[in-house]
Design a protein around this motif. Structure first.
Motif, PDB file in Angstrom:
ATOM      1  N   THR A  65       0.828  -1.206   0.000  1.00 38.58           N
ATOM      2  CA  THR A  65       0.000   0.000   0.000  1.00 38.58           C
ATOM      3  C   THR A  65       0.859   1.251   0.000  1.00 38.58           C
ATOM      4  OG1 THR A  65      -1.739  -1.176   1.195  1.00 38.58           O
ATOM      5  CG2 THR A  65      -1.826   1.218   1.250  1.00 38.58           C
ATOM      6  N   PHE A  66       1.884   1.260   0.818  1.00 32.80           N
ATOM      7  CA  PHE A  66       2.765   2.418   0.923  1.00 32.80           C
ATOM      8  C   PHE A  66       3.459   2.710  -0.401  1.00 32.80           C
ATOM      9  CE2 PHE A  66       7.069   4.077   1.759  1.00 32.80           C
ATOM     10  CZ  PHE A  66       6.734   5.309   2.309  1.00 32.80           C
ATOM     11  N   PHE A  67       4.086   1.698  -1.006  1.00 31.09           N
ATOM     12  CA  PHE A  67       4.822   1.929  -2.248  1.00 31.09           C
ATOM     13  C   PHE A  67       3.889   2.211  -3.426  1.00 31.09           C
ATOM     14  CE2 PHE A  67       8.342  -0.253   0.014  1.00 31.09           C
ATOM     15  CZ  PHE A  67       9.248   0.781  -0.087  1.00 31.09           C
ATOM     16  N   THR A  68       2.699   1.629  -3.426  1.00 24.85           N
ATOM     17  CA  THR A  68       1.729   1.958  -4.466  1.00 24.85           C
ATOM     18  C   THR A  68       1.339   3.421  -4.355  1.00 24.85           C
ATOM     19  OG1 THR A  68       0.886  -0.314  -4.422  1.00 24.85           O
ATOM     20  CG2 THR A  68      -0.500   1.344  -5.464  1.00 24.85           C
ATOM     21  N   LEU A  69       1.155   3.877  -3.143  1.00 25.15           N
ATOM     22  CA  LEU A  69       0.813   5.287  -2.917  1.00 25.15           C
ATOM     23  C   LEU A  69       1.976   6.207  -3.290  1.00 25.15           C
ATOM     24  CD1 LEU A  69      -1.523   6.994  -1.858  1.00 25.15           C
ATOM     25  CD2 LEU A  69      -0.441   6.910   0.380  1.00 25.15           C
ATOM     26  N   ILE A  70       3.203   5.802  -2.999  1.00 24.59           N
ATOM     27  CA  ILE A  70       4.384   6.608  -3.322  1.00 24.59           C
ATOM     28  C   ILE A  70       4.583   6.717  -4.837  1.00 24.59           C
ATOM     29  CG2 ILE A  70       6.915   6.646  -3.191  1.00 24.59           C
ATOM     30  CD1 ILE A  70       5.504   7.603  -0.652  1.00 24.59           C
ATOM     31  N   PHE A  71       4.357   5.621  -5.555  1.00 23.68           N
ATOM     32  CA  PHE A  71       4.571   5.629  -7.008  1.00 23.68           C
ATOM     33  C   PHE A  71       3.409   6.229  -7.783  1.00 23.68           C
ATOM     34  CE2 PHE A  71       7.648   2.082  -6.144  1.00 23.68           C
ATOM     35  CZ  PHE A  71       8.763   2.789  -6.556  1.00 23.68           C
ATOM     36  N   PHE A  72       2.294   6.506  -7.131  1.00 24.63           N
ATOM     37  CA  PHE A  72       1.122   7.046  -7.823  1.00 24.63           C
ATOM     38  C   PHE A  72       1.409   8.340  -8.582  1.00 24.63           C
ATOM     39  CE2 PHE A  72      -2.709   9.684  -7.949  1.00 24.63           C
ATOM     40  CZ  PHE A  72      -3.531   8.873  -8.713  1.00 24.63           C
ATOM     41  N   PRO A  73       2.065   9.351  -7.983  1.00 27.88           N
ATOM     42  CA  PRO A  73       2.306  10.593  -8.748  1.00 27.88           C
ATOM     43  C   PRO A  73       3.138  10.382 -10.005  1.00 27.88           C
ATOM     44  CG  PRO A  73       2.719  10.965  -6.436  1.00 27.88           C
ATOM     45  CD  PRO A  73       2.516   9.499  -6.605  1.00 27.88           C
ATOM     46  N   PHE A  74       4.122   9.497  -9.936  1.00 24.04           N
ATOM     47  CA  PHE A  74       4.964   9.201 -11.094  1.00 24.04           C
ATOM     48  C   PHE A  74       4.112   8.653 -12.238  1.00 24.04           C
ATOM     49  CE2 PHE A  74       7.481   5.929 -13.322  1.00 24.04           C
ATOM     50  CZ  PHE A  74       8.405   6.758 -13.947  1.00 24.04           C
ATOM     51  N   PHE A  75       3.289   7.660 -11.944  1.00 27.10           N
ATOM     52  CA  PHE A  75       2.438   7.082 -12.979  1.00 27.10           C
ATOM     53  C   PHE A  75       1.321   8.043 -13.391  1.00 27.10           C
ATOM     54  CE2 PHE A  75       4.345   3.165 -11.321  1.00 27.10           C
ATOM     55  CZ  PHE A  75       4.794   2.626 -12.509  1.00 27.10           C
ATOM     56  N   TRP A  76       0.874   8.892 -12.478  1.00 23.57           N
ATOM     57  CA  TRP A  76      -0.148   9.878 -12.797  1.00 23.57           C
ATOM     58  C   TRP A  76       0.358  10.811 -13.895  1.00 23.57           C
ATOM     59  CZ3 TRP A  76      -1.043  15.130 -12.825  1.00 23.57           C
ATOM     60  CH2 TRP A  76      -2.373  15.539 -12.798  1.00 23.57           C
ATOM     61  N   PHE A  77       1.598  11.272 -13.766  1.00 23.76           N
ATOM     62  CA  PHE A  77       2.165  12.155 -14.791  1.00 23.76           C
ATOM     63  C   PHE A  77       2.376  11.414 -16.112  1.00 23.76           C
ATOM     64  CE2 PHE A  77       3.510  14.775 -11.107  1.00 23.76           C
ATOM     65  CZ  PHE A  77       2.867  15.943 -11.488  1.00 23.76           C
ATOM     66  N   ILE A  78       2.825  10.182 -16.068  1.00 24.15           N
ATOM     67  CA  ILE A  78       3.004   9.406 -17.295  1.00 24.15           C
ATOM     68  C   ILE A  78       1.663   9.181 -17.988  1.00 24.15           C
ATOM     69  CG2 ILE A  78       3.597   7.119 -18.188  1.00 24.15           C
ATOM     70  CD1 ILE A  78       5.865   7.040 -16.146  1.00 24.15           C
TER      71      ILE A  78
END
Length: 170
Positions: free
Chosen positions: A143-156
């Motif tokens: 959950t933590f790492f999915t939440l952390i990587f969300f902005p990166f994938f959001w921009f992509i």
């Protein structure tokens, strides 16, 4: 002419194809073999983003079937991932209907709520209705790492979404 229409449709359905590929390939568990705690669920990010931005692109049928495929590949009882994915889609649909304009901050906060409920349901179903040993720490890291990587994938995905043609059903 026919070739360009086919290519447009293929590009427009890129998120659906990526979702199925990730469910079949089990790519997120490959990171776990390199780093013990690095586990994240890209499928949840894909479902949340595209249901929020283009709800007609990834329908409930695709989401359910992708979860079903993921259950078969991972070895979960059938329907657990599907229910988890559908909860994320439900939260995204609710956010889409309640807000006019979304930003990364609102998307990120509501995504946290979505994955919290989805992973809670997943944990409950796996611990109560299966013989699979479930580690709450592992789910917390995921959950933590999915939440952390969300902005990166959001921009992509936002960049990819801007490249797409406005009409995805043409």
């Amino acid at each position: 002419m026919v070739r360009t229409n086919f290519l447009k449709k293929l590009i427009n359905f890129g998120p659906v194809i990526l979702l199925y590929y990730l469910c079949i390939s089990e790519i997120d568990t490959q990171f776990e073999s390199y780093f013990e705690i690095l586990s994240f669920n890209i499928q949840l990010i894909i479902i949340y983003f595209w249901v929020l931005k283009k709800p007609g692109l990834i329908g409930s049928g695709h989401i359910f079937f992708a979860g079903f495929i993921n259950d078969v590949v991972v070895g979960f009882p059938l329907g657990t991932s599907s229910l988890s994915y559908l909860i994320v889609a439900l939260v995204a649909t609710y956010v889409k209907n309640m807000t006019v304009n979304t930003r990364i901050t609102t998307d990120w906060f509501t995504f946290f709520i979505a994955i919290f409920f989805a992973n809670s349901i997943l944990y409950f179903l796996l611990s109560e209705f299966s013989e699979i040993s479930v580690n709450i720490t592992g789910i917390s890291y995921n959950t933590f790492f999915t939440l952390i990587f969300f902005p990166f994938f959001w921009f992509i995905f936002t960049f990819y979404n801007n490249l797409l043609t406005p009409d995805i059903h043409a």
